[in-house]
Design an enzyme around this catalytic site. Structure first.
Site, mmCIF file in Angstrom:
data_model
loop_
_atom_site.group_PDB
_atom_site.id
_atom_site.type_symbol
_atom_site.label_atom_id
_atom_site.label_comp_id
_atom_site.label_asym_id
_atom_site.label_seq_id
_atom_site.Cartn_x
_atom_site.Cartn_y
_atom_site.Cartn_z
ATOM 1 N N CYS A 62 48.484 48.052 38.894
ATOM 2 C CA CYS A 62 48.156 47.493 37.589
ATOM 3 C C CYS A 62 49.034 46.276 37.390
ATOM 4 C CB CYS A 62 48.390 48.507 36.476
ATOM 5 S SG CYS A 62 48.082 47.797 34.841
ATOM 6 N N HIS B 149 46.972 57.777 39.637
ATOM 7 C CA HIS B 149 47.560 56.883 40.649
ATOM 8 C C HIS B 149 48.527 57.702 41.498
ATOM 9 C CE1 HIS B 149 46.474 52.654 39.229
ATOM 10 N NE2 HIS B 149 45.802 53.476 38.444
ATOM 11 N N ARG C 65 36.931 46.941 40.490
ATOM 12 C CA ARG C 65 37.592 46.415 39.273
ATOM 13 C C ARG C 65 39.091 46.746 39.292
ATOM 14 N NH1 ARG C 65 40.988 47.931 35.511
ATOM 15 N NH2 ARG C 65 39.997 49.972 35.459
ATOM 16 N N ASP C 66 39.425 48.006 39.172
ATOM 17 C CA ASP C 66 40.842 48.384 39.059
ATOM 18 C C ASP C 66 41.595 48.048 40.338
ATOM 19 O OD1 ASP C 66 43.191 49.441 38.150
ATOM 20 O OD2 ASP C 66 42.482 51.497 37.952
ATOM 21 N N ASN D 80 45.383 53.282 43.030
ATOM 22 C CA ASN D 80 44.723 54.477 42.517
ATOM 23 C C ASN D 80 44.614 55.491 43.647
ATOM 24 O OD1 ASN D 80 43.339 53.577 39.782
ATOM 25 N ND2 ASN D 80 43.240 51.873 41.222
ATOM 26 N N HIS E 251 42.090 59.969 35.774
ATOM 27 C CA HIS E 251 42.283 58.710 36.508
ATOM 28 C C HIS E 251 43.746 58.704 36.961
ATOM 29 C CE1 HIS E 251 41.638 54.128 36.747
ATOM 30 N NE2 HIS E 251 42.913 54.296 37.025
HETATM 31 P P1 HMG Z 1 45.297 37.040 23.836
HETATM 32 O O1 HMG Z 1 46.047 35.972 24.600
HETATM 33 O O2 HMG Z 1 46.012 37.748 22.750
HETATM 34 O O3 HMG Z 1 43.907 36.570 23.246
HETATM 35 O O4 HMG Z 1 44.772 38.084 24.904
HETATM 36 P P2 HMG Z 1 43.332 35.212 22.757
HETATM 37 O O5 HMG Z 1 42.181 35.579 21.905
HETATM 38 O O6 HMG Z 1 44.423 34.340 22.192
HETATM 39 O O7 HMG Z 1 42.768 34.544 24.102
HETATM 40 C C1 HMG Z 1 43.560 33.962 25.113
HETATM 41 C C2 HMG Z 1 42.672 33.151 26.024
HETATM 42 O O8 HMG Z 1 41.751 34.014 26.694
HETATM 43 C C3 HMG Z 1 41.788 32.172 25.265
HETATM 44 O O9 HMG Z 1 41.529 31.113 26.164
HETATM 45 C C4 HMG Z 1 40.522 32.939 25.029
HETATM 46 O O10 HMG Z 1 39.411 32.119 24.842
HETATM 47 C C5 HMG Z 1 40.402 33.718 26.304
HETATM 48 P P3 HMG Z 1 42.219 29.677 25.967
HETATM 49 O O11 HMG Z 1 41.737 29.196 24.626
HETATM 50 O O12 HMG Z 1 43.710 29.921 25.979
HETATM 51 O O13 HMG Z 1 41.711 28.889 27.137
HETATM 52 N N1 HMG Z 1 39.718 34.998 26.151
HETATM 53 C C6 HMG Z 1 38.757 35.421 26.975
HETATM 54 N N2 HMG Z 1 38.193 34.855 28.056
HETATM 55 C C7 HMG Z 1 37.234 35.574 28.689
HETATM 56 N N3 HMG Z 1 36.858 36.802 28.297
HETATM 57 C C8 HMG Z 1 37.416 37.411 27.252
HETATM 58 C C9 HMG Z 1 38.402 36.697 26.527
HETATM 59 N N4 HMG Z 1 39.150 36.992 25.458
HETATM 60 C C10 HMG Z 1 39.953 35.945 25.230
HETATM 61 N N5 HMG Z 1 37.037 38.609 26.906
HETATM 62 C C11 HMG Z 1 43.221 39.771 25.634
HETATM 63 C C12 HMG Z 1 44.101 39.268 24.508
HETATM 64 C C13 HMG Z 1 42.801 41.178 25.293
HETATM 65 C C14 HMG Z 1 42.014 38.836 25.735
HETATM 66 C C15 HMG Z 1 44.030 39.731 26.952
HETATM 67 O O14 HMG Z 1 45.237 40.398 26.739
HETATM 68 C C16 HMG Z 1 43.316 40.376 28.104
HETATM 69 O O15 HMG Z 1 42.279 39.886 28.550
HETATM 70 N N6 HMG Z 1 43.877 41.461 28.629
HETATM 71 C C17 HMG Z 1 43.246 42.214 29.732
HETATM 72 C C18 HMG Z 1 44.304 42.774 30.632
HETATM 73 C C19 HMG Z 1 43.646 43.558 31.721
HETATM 74 O O16 HMG Z 1 42.499 43.352 32.073
HETATM 75 N N7 HMG Z 1 44.419 44.492 32.283
HETATM 76 C C20 HMG Z 1 43.945 45.323 33.351
HETATM 77 C C21 HMG Z 1 42.910 46.320 32.900
HETATM 78 S S1 HMG Z 1 43.618 47.802 32.179
HETATM 79 C C22 HMG Z 1 43.923 48.775 33.515
HETATM 80 O O17 HMG Z 1 43.797 48.344 34.628
HETATM 81 C C23 HMG Z 1 44.277 50.199 33.303
HETATM 82 C C24 HMG Z 1 43.095 51.136 33.564
HETATM 83 O O18 HMG Z 1 42.500 50.846 34.812
HETATM 84 C C25 HMG Z 1 43.605 52.555 33.581
HETATM 85 C C26 HMG Z 1 44.685 52.787 34.632
HETATM 86 O O19 HMG Z 1 44.600 52.272 35.743
HETATM 87 O O20 HMG Z 1 45.596 53.522 34.323
HETATM 88 C C27 HMG Z 1 42.023 50.975 32.506
HETATM 89 MG MG MG Z 2 43.986 52.663 37.749
#
Ligand code: HMG
Ligand code: MG
Length: 319
Positions: free
Chosen positions: A248, A217, A23-24, A257, A215
């Site tokens: 990220c 990096h 995933r990450d 990571n 966690h």
């Molecule tokens: P938004 O644009 O504010 O939300 O995004 P929205 O509700 O307006 O939705 C936008 C579009 O996405 C729409 O589609 C929704 O239907 C769809 P459209 O109508 O434009 O075709 N949608 C979805 N589709 C599938 N599954 C869903 C979903 N939700 C909405 N669940 C939102 C807000 C939170 C959805 C967006 O910002 C998002 O998905 N962000 C995720 C970012 C991400 O995954 N980042 C990486 C993970 S975090 C990380 O890696 C750090 C961590 O590992 C720790 C570390 O490494 O330090 C945890």
């Molecule tokens: Mg990470």
């Protein structure tokens, strides 16, 4: 156990290694990978003994296209009894997909800095917690474990230093949601050993260390030192990514990571049990690095592969 870990952490004999590469790691790779390769990676990691694997993210494919095939991946993996397969969910829509996919654990994720939360999930920290309330209720009802993850707990690419008090506040909110454990994530790899001990000690005032995970990096080469610092105060769960995959998408410049192979080499060297076969993880890293056409970022894996090559040459030379 090493005398390095005497004192506060003397009760630690085993450590949980949470594999986040599928995933990450893969969320940040520009080379598109077929779902079947992801499935093979998850299956190989489980066979290597990893007890917990982040296998997918049910996030918006507009935001992270690399994770769009999460349902297919979850449907195709061979579930190994005892392994916890988890997925990230940002909202109710993601939770519905995660439950339909039969995940064992869902991970809600926010940040210790407002700016990063907005860039990553398009809302502030308080609003993210509100979004997670129905997700937490769904998890309780379905009997699925809930975990929390806090990005930028040791520094933010937009705001710089992050006070430990900001991390503690989010740990408290996640504990209130019902998270069984919370990850303190150094998303951009700026943390150093002293800061790591400080933030974990502060967080442990609201959630016991046994329910916190590190966690890290490796952007500044500090990840292993940070693990050791956390181990010394009693943290016993760490995340890592096979072959050091990752970064990220919303933290420019952040390297991968901490590599799982490097973490295992440290832990096993300290006499700590993980239940994971390091050589088998080296094979997993070799497999995924080949599939991505990239160099393996794990120093331990590169050394172990070189040693295998040298042993092979010696054997060949003996004939
Ligand atoms: P938004 O644009 O504010 O939300 O995004 P929205 O509700 O307006 O939705 C936008 C579009 O996405 C729409 O589609 C929704 O239907 C769809 P459209 O109508 O434009 O075709 N949608 C979805 N589709 C599938 N599954 C869903 C979903 N939700 C909405 N669940 C939102 C807000 C939170 C959805 C967006 O910002 C998002 O998905 N962000 C995720 C970012 C991400 O995954 N980042 C990486 C993970 S975090 C990380 O890696 C750090 C961590 O590992 C720790 C570390 O490494 O330090 C945890
Ligand atoms: Mg990470």
């Amino acid at each position: 156990m090493s005398t390095l870990l005497s004192g506060l952490a003397r009760n630690i004999e085993s450590v949980e290694v949470v594999e986040v590469g599928p995933r990450d790691g893969l969320q940040n790779e520009s080379t598109p990978l077929p779902a079947q390769v992801k499935v093979e990676l998850v299956d190989r990691l489980a066979a290597a003994g990893l007890p917990a694997i982040e296998a997918a993210a049910f996030v918006s494919p507009r935001w992270v296209p690399q994770m769009a095939d999460g349902a297919q991946v979850m449907a195709s993996i061979r579930r190994r009894p005892g392994v916890v397969y988890s997925a990230l969910v940002p909202n109710v829509r993601g939770m519905e997909a995660a439950l339909a996919a039969g995940v064992d654990e869902v991970v809600v994720f926010s940040a210790a800095s407002e700016s990063f939360a907005r860039r990553n999930i398009n809302c502030g920290i308080a609003e993210s917690i509100q979004r997670f309330e129905p997700v937490a209720a769904m998890a309780r009802e379905a009997g699925v474990r809930l975990r929390g993850s806090i990005s930028c707990a040791l520094g933010c690419p937009y705001e710089g230093a992050v006070p430990a008090s900001a991390v503690v506040a989010v740990v408290q909110r996640m504990a209130d949601l019902g998270c069984h454990s919370v990850d303190i994530a150094d998303t951009i790899g700026v943390g150093t050993a002293g800061a790591v001990q400080q933030v974990f000690e502060a967080a442990s005032r609201v959630l016991p260390l046994a329910r916190l995970a590190g966690h890290f990096h490796d952007t500044y080469g500090q990840a292993l030192a940070n693990v050791l610092a956390a181990l010394q105060i009693g943290v016993r769960s760490f995340h890592a990514s096979v072959a050091g995959l990752g970064g990220c998408p919303y933290a420019r410049g952040a390297t991968g990571n901490l590599a799982t192979e490097d973490l295992l080499y440290l832990l096993h060297g300290l006499g700590l049990r993980t239940g994971v076969d390091l050589q088998a993880v080296v094979d997993c890293g070799d497999f995924i690095s080949g599939a991505l056409g990239r160099a393996n970022s794990s120093r331990a894996a590169r050394a172990l592969l070189a040693a295998r090559g040298a042993a092979g040459c010696e054997t060949a030379g003996a004939h």
